[in-house]
Design a protein around this motif. Sequence first.
Motif, PDB file in Angstrom:
ATOM      1  N   ARG A  43      72.256 -12.255   7.994  1.00 31.48           N
ATOM      2  CA  ARG A  43      72.126 -11.802   6.804  1.00 31.48           C
ATOM      3  C   ARG A  43      73.457 -10.813   6.474  1.00 31.48           C
ATOM      4  NH1 ARG A  43      66.641 -11.707   4.113  1.00 31.48           N
ATOM      5  NH2 ARG A  43      65.970 -13.583   5.091  1.00 31.48           N
ATOM      6  N   PRO A  44      74.494 -11.207   6.113  1.00 30.69           N
ATOM      7  CA  PRO A  44      75.808 -10.410   6.033  1.00 30.69           C
ATOM      8  C   PRO A  44      75.616  -9.165   5.319  1.00 30.69           C
ATOM      9  CG  PRO A  44      76.454 -12.519   5.854  1.00 30.69           C
ATOM     10  CD  PRO A  44      74.938 -12.752   5.877  1.00 30.69           C
ATOM     11  N   SER A  45      74.956  -9.318   3.923  1.00 34.74           N
ATOM     12  CA  SER A  45      74.641  -7.986   3.137  1.00 34.74           C
ATOM     13  C   SER A  45      73.634  -6.951   3.629  1.00 34.74           C
ATOM     14  CB  SER A  45      74.069  -8.701   1.664  1.00 34.74           C
ATOM     15  OG  SER A  45      72.666  -9.285   2.118  1.00 34.74           O
ATOM     16  N   MET A  46      72.930  -7.338   4.845  1.00 34.26           N
ATOM     17  CA  MET A  46      71.905  -6.328   5.326  1.00 34.26           C
ATOM     18  C   MET A  46      72.556  -5.662   6.399  1.00 34.26           C
ATOM     19  SD  MET A  46      68.585  -7.928   4.630  1.00 34.26           S
ATOM     20  CE  MET A  46      67.796  -6.826   5.490  1.00 34.26           C
ATOM     21  N   GLY A  47      72.169  -4.358   6.628  1.00 26.90           N
ATOM     22  CA  GLY A  47      72.535  -3.812   7.754  1.00 26.90           C
ATOM     23  C   GLY A  47      73.168  -2.414   7.372  1.00 26.90           C
ATOM     24  N   LYS A  48      73.096  -1.537   8.434  1.00 32.92           N
ATOM     25  CA  LYS A  48      73.927  -0.192   8.291  1.00 32.92           C
ATOM     26  C   LYS A  48      74.963  -0.220   8.965  1.00 32.92           C
ATOM     27  CE  LYS A  48      69.324   1.856   8.048  1.00 32.92           C
ATOM     28  NZ  LYS A  48      68.532   2.956   8.689  1.00 32.92           N
ATOM     29  N   ALA A  49      76.233   0.665   8.479  1.00 42.99           N
ATOM     30  CA  ALA A  49      77.160   0.824   9.280  1.00 42.99           C
ATOM     31  C   ALA A  49      76.937   1.266  10.599  1.00 42.99           C
ATOM     32  CB  ALA A  49      78.134   1.887   8.624  1.00 42.99           C
ATOM     33  N   THR A  50      75.709   2.155  10.900  1.00 39.98           N
ATOM     34  CA  THR A  50      75.568   2.326  12.240  1.00 39.98           C
ATOM     35  C   THR A  50      75.349   0.981  13.317  1.00 39.98           C
ATOM     36  OG1 THR A  50      73.405   2.980  11.936  1.00 39.98           O
ATOM     37  CG2 THR A  50      75.163   4.802  11.758  1.00 39.98           C
ATOM     38  N   THR A  51      74.860   0.052  12.625  1.00 43.00           N
ATOM     39  CA  THR A  51      74.538  -0.966  13.392  1.00 43.00           C
ATOM     40  C   THR A  51      75.840  -1.724  13.700  1.00 43.00           C
ATOM     41  OG1 THR A  51      72.418  -1.447  12.077  1.00 43.00           O
ATOM     42  CG2 THR A  51      73.419  -3.215  13.184  1.00 43.00           C
ATOM     43  N   VAL A  63      85.025  -2.592  14.598  1.00 41.37           N
ATOM     44  CA  VAL A  63      84.139  -2.896  13.879  1.00 41.37           C
ATOM     45  C   VAL A  63      84.962  -4.077  12.727  1.00 41.37           C
ATOM     46  CG1 VAL A  63      82.907  -2.111  11.419  1.00 41.37           C
ATOM     47  CG2 VAL A  63      82.768  -1.025  13.518  1.00 41.37           C
ATOM     48  N   GLU A  64      86.120  -3.957  12.573  1.00 39.84           N
ATOM     49  CA  GLU A  64      86.812  -4.910  11.769  1.00 39.84           C
ATOM     50  C   GLU A  64      86.802  -6.202  12.434  1.00 39.84           C
ATOM     51  OE1 GLU A  64      88.037  -1.846  12.427  1.00 39.84           O
ATOM     52  OE2 GLU A  64      87.839  -0.759  10.487  1.00 39.84           O
ATOM     53  N   GLU A  65      86.871  -6.338  13.539  1.00 38.91           N
ATOM     54  CA  GLU A  65      87.019  -7.690  14.182  1.00 38.91           C
ATOM     55  C   GLU A  65      85.470  -8.244  13.904  1.00 38.91           C
ATOM     56  OE1 GLU A  65      90.109  -7.414  17.945  1.00 38.91           O
ATOM     57  OE2 GLU A  65      88.396  -6.049  17.947  1.00 38.91           O
ATOM     58  N   LEU A  66      84.603  -7.472  14.464  1.00 37.45           N
ATOM     59  CA  LEU A  66      83.195  -7.714  14.179  1.00 37.45           C
ATOM     60  C   LEU A  66      82.846  -8.224  13.037  1.00 37.45           C
ATOM     61  CD1 LEU A  66      80.379  -7.925  15.804  1.00 37.45           C
ATOM     62  CD2 LEU A  66      79.915  -5.730  14.744  1.00 37.45           C
ATOM     63  N   LEU A  67      82.953  -7.586  12.019  1.00 36.00           N
ATOM     64  CA  LEU A  67      82.786  -8.120  10.416  1.00 36.00           C
ATOM     65  C   LEU A  67      83.438  -9.207  10.246  1.00 36.00           C
ATOM     66  CD1 LEU A  67      82.358  -4.602   8.763  1.00 36.00           C
ATOM     67  CD2 LEU A  67      80.499  -6.174   9.602  1.00 36.00           C
ATOM     68  N   ARG A  68      84.732  -9.333  10.745  1.00 41.56           N
ATOM     69  CA  ARG A  68      85.412 -10.858  10.271  1.00 41.56           C
ATOM     70  C   ARG A  68      84.525 -11.958  11.121  1.00 41.56           C
ATOM     71  NH1 ARG A  68      90.182  -8.619  10.741  1.00 41.56           N
ATOM     72  NH2 ARG A  68      90.308  -8.835  13.188  1.00 41.56           N
ATOM     73  N   ALA A  69      84.193 -11.702  12.255  1.00 44.64           N
ATOM     74  CA  ALA A  69      83.452 -12.693  13.184  1.00 44.64           C
ATOM     75  C   ALA A  69      82.213 -12.910  12.626  1.00 44.64           C
ATOM     76  CB  ALA A  69      83.442 -12.274  14.507  1.00 44.64           C
ATOM     77  N   LYS A  70      81.395 -11.965  11.798  1.00 44.44           N
ATOM     78  CA  LYS A  70      80.092 -12.036  11.330  1.00 44.44           C
ATOM     79  C   LYS A  70      80.087 -13.081  10.180  1.00 44.44           C
ATOM     80  CE  LYS A  70      76.469  -9.419   9.496  1.00 44.44           C
ATOM     81  NZ  LYS A  70      76.009  -8.003   8.920  1.00 44.44           N
ATOM     82  N   GLY A  71      81.308 -13.186   9.486  1.00 46.46           N
ATOM     83  CA  GLY A  71      81.348 -14.211   8.513  1.00 46.46           C
ATOM     84  C   GLY A  71      81.469 -15.820   8.900  1.00 46.46           C
ATOM     85  N   LYS A  72      81.753 -15.903  10.132  1.00 48.44           N
ATOM     86  CA  LYS A  72      81.877 -17.203  10.712  1.00 48.44           C
ATOM     87  C   LYS A  72      80.401 -17.919  11.208  1.00 48.44           C
ATOM     88  CE  LYS A  72      86.453 -16.825  10.836  1.00 48.44           C
ATOM     89  NZ  LYS A  72      87.120 -17.221   9.897  1.00 48.44           N
ATOM     90  N   LYS A  73      80.522 -19.081  11.089  1.00 45.94           N
ATOM     91  CA  LYS A  73      79.183 -19.848  11.653  1.00 45.94           C
ATOM     92  C   LYS A  73      79.538 -20.683  12.723  1.00 45.94           C
ATOM     93  CE  LYS A  73      77.184 -18.722   7.647  1.00 45.94           C
ATOM     94  NZ  LYS A  73      75.952 -18.025   7.744  1.00 45.94           N
ATOM     95  N   HIS A  74      78.526 -20.199  13.885  1.00 45.14           N
ATOM     96  CA  HIS A  74      78.464 -20.929  15.030  1.00 45.14           C
ATOM     97  C   HIS A  74      77.135 -20.347  15.844  1.00 45.14           C
ATOM     98  CE1 HIS A  74      80.144 -21.521  19.304  1.00 45.14           C
ATOM     99  NE2 HIS A  74      80.808 -22.488  18.495  1.00 45.14           N
ATOM    100  N   GLY A  75      76.350 -21.747  15.963  1.00 47.79           N
ATOM    101  CA  GLY A  75      75.076 -21.218  16.596  1.00 47.79           C
ATOM    102  C   GLY A  75      74.896 -21.424  17.928  1.00 47.79           C
ATOM    103  N   LYS A  76      75.637 -21.148  18.762  1.00 51.63           N
ATOM    104  CA  LYS A  76      75.729 -21.586  20.060  1.00 51.63           C
ATOM    105  C   LYS A  76      74.387 -20.638  20.762  1.00 51.63           C
ATOM    106  CE  LYS A  76      78.600 -21.655  24.568  1.00 51.63           C
ATOM    107  NZ  LYS A  76      79.749 -21.074  25.163  1.00 51.63           N
ATOM    108  N   HIS A  77      74.268 -19.461  20.588  1.00 49.56           N
ATOM    109  CA  HIS A  77      73.356 -18.771  21.450  1.00 49.56           C
ATOM    110  C   HIS A  77      72.003 -18.519  20.467  1.00 49.56           C
ATOM    111  CE1 HIS A  77      76.102 -17.625  24.459  1.00 49.56           C
ATOM    112  NE2 HIS A  77      76.927 -17.554  23.771  1.00 49.56           N
ATOM    113  N   ALA A  78      71.681 -19.357  19.722  1.00 52.35           N
ATOM    114  CA  ALA A  78      70.329 -19.318  19.049  1.00 52.35           C
ATOM    115  C   ALA A  78      69.213 -19.046  19.769  1.00 52.35           C
ATOM    116  CB  ALA A  78      70.438 -20.551  17.931  1.00 52.35           C
ATOM    117  N   ASP A  79      69.075 -19.719  20.856  1.00 51.53           N
ATOM    118  CA  ASP A  79      67.972 -19.375  21.444  1.00 51.53           C
ATOM    119  C   ASP A  79      67.934 -18.180  22.470  1.00 51.53           C
ATOM    120  OD1 ASP A  79      66.498 -21.386  20.188  1.00 51.53           O
ATOM    121  OD2 ASP A  79      67.496 -22.741  21.292  1.00 51.53           O
ATOM    122  N   ARG A  80      69.184 -17.347  22.632  1.00 55.27           N
ATOM    123  CA  ARG A  80      69.114 -16.402  23.790  1.00 55.27           C
ATOM    124  C   ARG A  80      68.484 -15.129  23.368  1.00 55.27           C
ATOM    125  NH1 ARG A  80      74.767 -16.313  26.494  1.00 55.27           N
ATOM    126  NH2 ARG A  80      74.578 -18.135  28.073  1.00 55.27           N
TER     127      ARG A  80
END
Length: 80
Positions: A43-51, A63-80
């Motif tokens: 849920r990209p709209s959820m979460g605090k900056a500290t998260t 954080v910038e790299e992380l948020l850029r990646a957060k917008g991508k879709k890839h479910g490789k580790h869905a069960d980990r």
Amino acid sequence: MHHVLTNVSMTIDEMIDRAGLTRVELARRAGLTRAGLYLWMRRPSMGKATTAQGVARALGVTVEELLRAKGKKHGKHADR
């Protein structure tokens, strides 16, 4: 199910792989529960900056790299 990446930016799952972590270990290092990490990732709209800061620190990225990646879709580790 894997999705085709249309951008050279890494997905969060690729960042997890690169860091040699599982989602469970990432959550622990970021100070989150596994469920909390899952919700933050889905849920990209959820979460605090500290998260985002904790997850980025645990993955060794900005954080910038992380948020850029957060917008991508890839479910490789869905069960980990």
